[in-house]
Every structure is written in structure tokens, then in C-alpha cells.
Write an enzyme that holds these catalytic residues in place. Structure first.
Site, PDB file in Angstrom:
ATOM      1  N   HIS B 128      89.995   5.160   3.343  1.00 59.04           N
ATOM      2  CA  HIS B 128      89.016   4.923   2.284  1.00 59.04           C
ATOM      3  C   HIS B 128      87.633   5.101   2.910  1.00 59.04           C
ATOM      4  O   HIS B 128      87.449   4.831   4.099  1.00 59.04           O
ATOM      5  CB  HIS B 128      89.216   3.477   1.803  1.00 59.04           C
ATOM      6  CG  HIS B 128      88.447   3.088   0.585  1.00 59.04           C
ATOM      7  ND1 HIS B 128      87.113   2.767   0.628  1.00 59.04           N
ATOM      8  CD2 HIS B 128      88.829   2.941  -0.712  1.00 59.04           C
ATOM      9  CE1 HIS B 128      86.708   2.433  -0.587  1.00 59.04           C
ATOM     10  NE2 HIS B 128      87.725   2.541  -1.422  1.00 59.04           N
ATOM     11  N   ASP B 205      92.781  -2.034   7.946  1.00 60.16           N
ATOM     12  CA  ASP B 205      92.248  -2.165   6.598  1.00 60.16           C
ATOM     13  C   ASP B 205      93.398  -2.658   5.721  1.00 60.16           C
ATOM     14  O   ASP B 205      94.322  -1.904   5.409  1.00 60.16           O
ATOM     15  CB  ASP B 205      91.712  -0.814   6.117  1.00 60.16           C
ATOM     16  CG  ASP B 205      91.297  -0.849   4.648  1.00 60.16           C
ATOM     17  OD1 ASP B 205      91.442  -1.914   4.004  1.00 60.16           O
ATOM     18  OD2 ASP B 205      90.839   0.190   4.146  1.00 60.16           O
ATOM     19  N   GLN B 208      94.783  -2.972   0.571  1.00 61.79           N
ATOM     20  CA  GLN B 208      95.911  -2.680  -0.332  1.00 61.79           C
ATOM     21  C   GLN B 208      97.212  -3.296   0.173  1.00 61.79           C
ATOM     22  O   GLN B 208      98.262  -3.101  -0.442  1.00 61.79           O
ATOM     23  CB  GLN B 208      96.095  -1.165  -0.490  1.00 61.79           C
ATOM     24  CG  GLN B 208      94.877  -0.446  -1.035  1.00 61.79           C
ATOM     25  CD  GLN B 208      94.544  -0.833  -2.471  1.00 61.79           C
ATOM     26  OE1 GLN B 208      95.370  -1.379  -3.192  1.00 61.79           O
ATOM     27  NE2 GLN B 208      93.326  -0.556  -2.892  1.00 61.79           N
TER      28      GLN B 208
END
Lengths: 161, 418
Positions: B128, B205, B208
């Protein structure tokens, strides 16, 4: 017809889908007098306009790039409306079209050259899609404002807001 | 109905989410944009209201009752988050504005102190923009180099490919645990080990991942984890950076100001202990408290059942798309290797047009580049349409998705070649 369907039919009138699938005005002129390139960073849509000059009038207009139904149909409609128009007139037509979408100008007041483009009035109910309809027109405006200069491409970029 | 077989009782859960009874353009809302943000249950809304109605005060250094209560409520929320991700200590949980700010915090407070022009940061092509742009800024400033693990054809990240890309110069390997664009899950523990074998730190990260899967930072042996409250039933404006204590200790502070100091003179200051060293100024107290309520809500769920629930919705969605034809699907074939995200395109129809028809059917999907422009370029598309699921979604909603999909094809006169 359910509420959503009616609005949808108003946004995507059949004529727009026909224009979207039409090969008309697609391509890139080899030796254009005007060359401008526009992007909408929000959705990645891109339009490259090449155009020739015919005396005081716009000669041929061609477009390349990719985008949604609204942006592609609007691009072809613009090419049709502006081909053969005098430069001063072309600028007026672009402003008229912008007024329709940005300032809710009544479509009854639009000049006859924009007859087909009136089919985009449904976009007004979908504020996030107005930029799609305006990309080619804004890119054209920039190209015209820059004037005929073969060496440089006018770069237009829609802002995020 | 097959729903009965699921331990996640979506019908009961839906009653906690007032927004889910809204209609959109005359049709019931089908909210399938959970990878962008999730809806909020009454429990979270109620905790916000109660906080402001009964406890509101600034935290720390207050001797009055409201300040003491507010401080305790923030501490309690931090404890809940720590437990939720199995952090060894609550002090290693730092509240930020969002996952993006958490990653920027590392780039700023760790990167500016430790990165040199000889160093490399390893990322992947699927990241992202929030796990890409902060490193671009840092690398430019430091003269360091960015390297990228090439993405596999199905949008996933493989350990073998990562092994060929990492070098002894790699100082940090930052990667997503689950791709927001394709749903592909990463082999997190293996990638962390690879980073460590090469002397690098590993930043995950988890934006999600954390909302959908059991998260254990110790089992991962991770060095940093970033995620956001608003993707897991909590309010916007709160994110988390978890960090390994020894690494956080040696980092510079992030922003300067109140709360992050111990003693201040006119010319210099000493900095506060963890986590306050990284939390300058009055924090977003109310939303931290409400995030705690979201963690409570999620903690009451069985995450294995949540996974099964989301997998069932994903499986049916992919089945509908495959049966429909003229569809391009992105992401791993093997459902076990993906989360509850389905990214697709319909024939030659632009994703924005697809999204518009879905909206007219009341179905909210996201369209565009999903903040992953490099990955979209790799797939040679301007964007995709994406449906993403959470605990309150139902198989009936997936059927509504299917009806909207049919409508897209009819509307734009997509011919089936099948």
C-alpha cells in the site's frame, strides 16, 4: 422503476454507452499542431489529445488513453463538438459545457453544437463523476490556452478534490 | 439455510450495527467495503458517548477525578490492544492516528537515526502507498536504497523470491501481512526470519491482517507491527504501532511536545519512557477508549470461526464471478492463501462504472487503484473493483452482489463468449 435505476439510467444514457464503444476520433495524429495530455490521479484515467489547426479553426481532433464510460463518451462528444469550430468559439463551448456541470447552468441555454453533450447532464447528480466528464474538456482548454507549439505537450492534472 | 452452520451468527451481530439497516437509493445497504473501513457497533458508539458524557478530561498530571478516570480508560485500552496482539508489555503499544502514521513514525524515529547511505530497505511490489512513500522519503533524505521483492503472478509474496532480493545491506524489511488489493496473505513468520537471518529488522503492515486473523507478535518474532482501529470496528483517527521494546528504546522520539518529555529546560529536554516518548500532545482520548470497546467486541468472537465465515463468503463470491464469465480475478487461486478480499474486473468495463452500478443496487464495493498504483501497473490495469468482507456480512448479501454483477453486464452490454 426503482429510485436507483432511474438515476442510473439518467447517468448512463444509452447514447453514452454507444459513444463509449464507438471507435470515432480514437488515435493519435502524427503531426499535430496542438498536443495536450490530461490525467485524473484519483482514478488513473488518462487522455492524450492531438489536434490540427485549419486556419482560424480547429481541424482534426484525436484522442488516446483510457477511462470510464463517462470520460470516454465525453471525450468523443467534445471532439465532435469542437472539430471545425473557430478557436474563440471552441473556448466558449468548453466554458458552456463546464457551466452545465459545475454551475448547474440550465441545459436549455446550451448552444446547438453541444446538443449531443447534453446527454451528460445526468452526471450532475453524481458529484464524484463530474471530473470524469470534464477531464477531456479541461485538457483541451489547456492545450488551446497554450497555443500551437509542436515541441511541448500541455500537461493537465485534475486535483484530488 | 447454510448460514445456520456458521458459528458466526451474522444476523444477531448485524443488530449491533445500526448503519446496516440503511437503504441506499431505495435498496438495502450491502456493505462490502470493509478493507477500506468497517462499520461500528453500538458498543463502540456508546463508549464514545459515555466517555464524553461522563468522563471527559485531559489525561496525565490531573489529580481530579475525571482526569484520573480518563487516564485509566486510556491505560485500559492500551492493555486490551496489547493482549489482543499478544504484546509482551502494554508499554510497547503506541497510539498513532492510523497505520500510515505508525509506519511514518518508524521511518522518522528509527530511520532518521539509524539509516546510512550504505543501507537498503526492502519492500515488496504489493505494498500500500502507506508502506511505500514513507520509505521513499526516508531513502531520498538518507541516500539509502530501496529494493523490492517482485510480486508473483497471483499477487502474492514468496519467501524464495524474497530470499533472492534481500542483501546483507538490508536494514529493514517492511511488508504487508495481507494485501488490501488482492487479499493475498504473506508467509509472515518466514519473511520475518529471512529479515533476521540477514541482520534486518522486520516491520509488518497488519492493517488487513489484525482485524481478521489471530495476531501474535511474539509468535511472529516481529520488530514492528502497524494497524488501524477503523478497519476493526473502531473509530477513525486511531492507529497502533507495536514495537519490540529494545528497538523502541533506542529510537529517537517522534513529535516533540507535551507528554513525551520528562524534564524540559530552555535548551534541551529529556524524553519520557515508553510509550509516551512517541505520543506527544493530548492524544485522541475518546477514540482510544472507543477502540478499546471495539477490541472487547472482537475479543468475544472466535477468530477461527470468523476466518471460516469470511472464507465461505469469499468462496461463494469467487464462484459467482467465475460462473458469470467475462471476469478477470486477481489474487491467489488457493483460498487458504487469501483473506476476505475479492478483486476483479468485468470485461473491458472501467472499475468506476462497475462500482456505480453496484451502488445503484445498494452494494458498496471499492473501485480504483486501492492505493497500490505500482501493483496495478504490474497487472496492467488502471484499477479493479473490490469486495471485502467482515463479521456482519451474509451469504444473502453475496447473492445481492451477484445480482448487481449481472446488472453490470446487462447494463454495459457485455457479451458472454463462454
Amino acid at each position: 422503476m426503482p429510485e436507483g435505476d432511474a438515476e442510473l439510467a439518467d447517468l448512463y444514457r444509452d447514447v453514452l454507452i454507444d459513444y463509449y464503444r464507438s471507435p470515432s476520433h480514437k488515435g493519435k495524429l502524427e503531426t499535430p499542431d496542438f498536443h495536450s495530455h490530461g490525467v485524473n490521479p484519483l482514478c488513473g484515467d488518462e487522455v492524450e489529445l492531438t489536434m490540427t489547426k485549419d486556419g482560424e479553426k480547429i481541424g482534426q481532433v484525436r484522442y488516446a488513453g483510457h477511462g470510464c464510460v463517462i470520460s470516454q463518451a465525453s471525450t468523443v462528444m467534445m471532439a465532435e463538438a469542437l472539430e471545425g469550430a473557430e478557436f474563440g468559439r471552441a473556448k466558449v463551448l468548453i466554458e458552456n459545457f463546464r457551466d452545465m456541470l459545475l454551475r448547474n447552468a440550465p441545459i436549455s441555454g446550451l448552444p446547438e453544437e453541444l446538443e449531443e453533450a447534453k446527454a451528460l447532464e445526468g452526471v450532475r447528480k453524481f458529484p464524484v463523476r463530474i471530473k470524469c466528464a470534464l477531464l477531456a474538456w479541461n485538457t483541451m482548454k489547456l492545450g488551446l490556452d497554450q497555443g500551437p507549439r509542436k515541441a511541448e505537450t500541455a500537461e493537465y492534472k485534475e486535483s484530488e478534490r | 439455510m447454510s448460514r445456520l452452520a456458521m458459528a458466526i451468527d451474522s444476523e444477531r451481530i448485524r443488530k449491533d450495527f445500526p448503519i446496516l439497516s440503511r437503504t441506499i437509493r431505495g435498496k438495502p445497504l450491502v456493505y462490502l467495503d470493509n478493507a477500506a473501513t468497517t462499520q461500528k457497533p453500538n458498543q463502540v458508539l456508546e463508549s464514545l458517548r459515555t466517555y464524553y458524557q461522563r468522563h471527559n478530561a485531559n489525561i496525565h498530571r490531573g489529580v481530579h477525578t475525571l482526569s484520573t478516570e480518563s487516564t485509566q480508560m486510556v491505560d485500559a485500552a492500551r492493555d486490551k490492544v496489547a493482549k489482543f496482539i499478544n504484546a509482551p508489555k502494554s508499554e510497547t503499544v503506541i497510539f498513532t492516528r492510523n497505520a500510515t502514521e505508525a509506519i511514518n513514525l518508524v521511518a522518522y524515529a528509527w530511520g532518521r537515526k539509524f539509516l546510512t547511505p550504505r543501507d537498503e530497505i526492502l519492500l515488496t511490489e504489493v505494498e500500500h502507498h502507506s508502506n511505500l512513500v514513507p520509505w521513499q522519503i526516508l531513502a531520498q533524505e538518507k541516500g539509502a536504497r530501496l529494493r523490492f521483492v517482485p510480486v508473483e503472478a497471483d499477487g502474492s509474496v514468496s519467501v524464495e523470491t524474497a530470499r533472492r532480493t534481500i542483501t546483507p545491506k538490508t536494514k529493514l524489511f517492511a511488508f504487508t501481512a495481507a494485501s488490501n488489493a488482492t487479499g493475498a496473505l504473506s508467509p509472515v513468520r518466514e519473511l520475518v526470519d529471512l529479515a533476521h537471518e540477514n541482520g534486518a529488522l522486520a516491520l509488518i503492515d497488519g492493517a488487513q491482517w489484525v482485524p481478521h486473523f489471530k495476531t501474535d507478535v511474539q509468535a511472529w518474532n516481529a520488530d514492528f507491527l502497524a494497524f488501524s482501529s477503523h478497519k476493526m470496528l473502531g473509530p477513525t483517527g486511531i492507529g497502533v504501532l507495536w514495537g519490540r521494546e529494545s528497538v523502541l528504546e533506542e529510537m529517537n522520539p517522534f513529535l516533540g511536545g507535551g507528554d513525551m518529555i520528562q524534564e524540559v529546560w530552555l535548551e534541551r529536554s529529556t524524553y519520557n519512557v515508553l510509550p509516551y516518548k512517541f505520543e506527544a500532545g493530548t492524544p485522541n482520548i475518546a477514540d482510544v477508549v472507543a477502540f478499546g470497546a471495539a477490541i472487547d467486541y472482537l475479543s468475544a468472537l472466535d477468530f477461527a470461526e470468523l476466518r471460516r465465515h469470511e472464507l465461505e463468503l469469499t468462496r461463494r463470491t469467487i464462484e459467482i464471478l467465475r460462473n458469470e464469465g467475462e471476469i478477470t480475478l486477481y489474487g491467489p487461486e488457493d483460498l487458504e492463501k487469501r483473506g476476505g478480499i475479492v478483486s476483479f474486473n468485468v470485461a473491458d468495463i472501467h472499475a468506476h462504472d462497475v462500482g456505480q452500478i453496484f451502488d445503484a443496487e445498494g452494494v458498496a464495493v471499492r473501485v480504483g487503484h486501492h492505493c497500490c498504483q505500482p501493483l496495478m501497473r504490474k497487472f496492467r490495469v488502471a484499477g479493479t473493483a473490490r469486495a471485502s468482507f467482515y463479521v456482519y456480512n451474509t451469504l444473502e448479501e453475496v447473492e445481492a452482489f451477484g445480482r448487481a454483477l449481472k446488472k453490470v453486464k446487462e447494463f454495459f452490454k457485455v457479451k458472454s463468449h463462454a
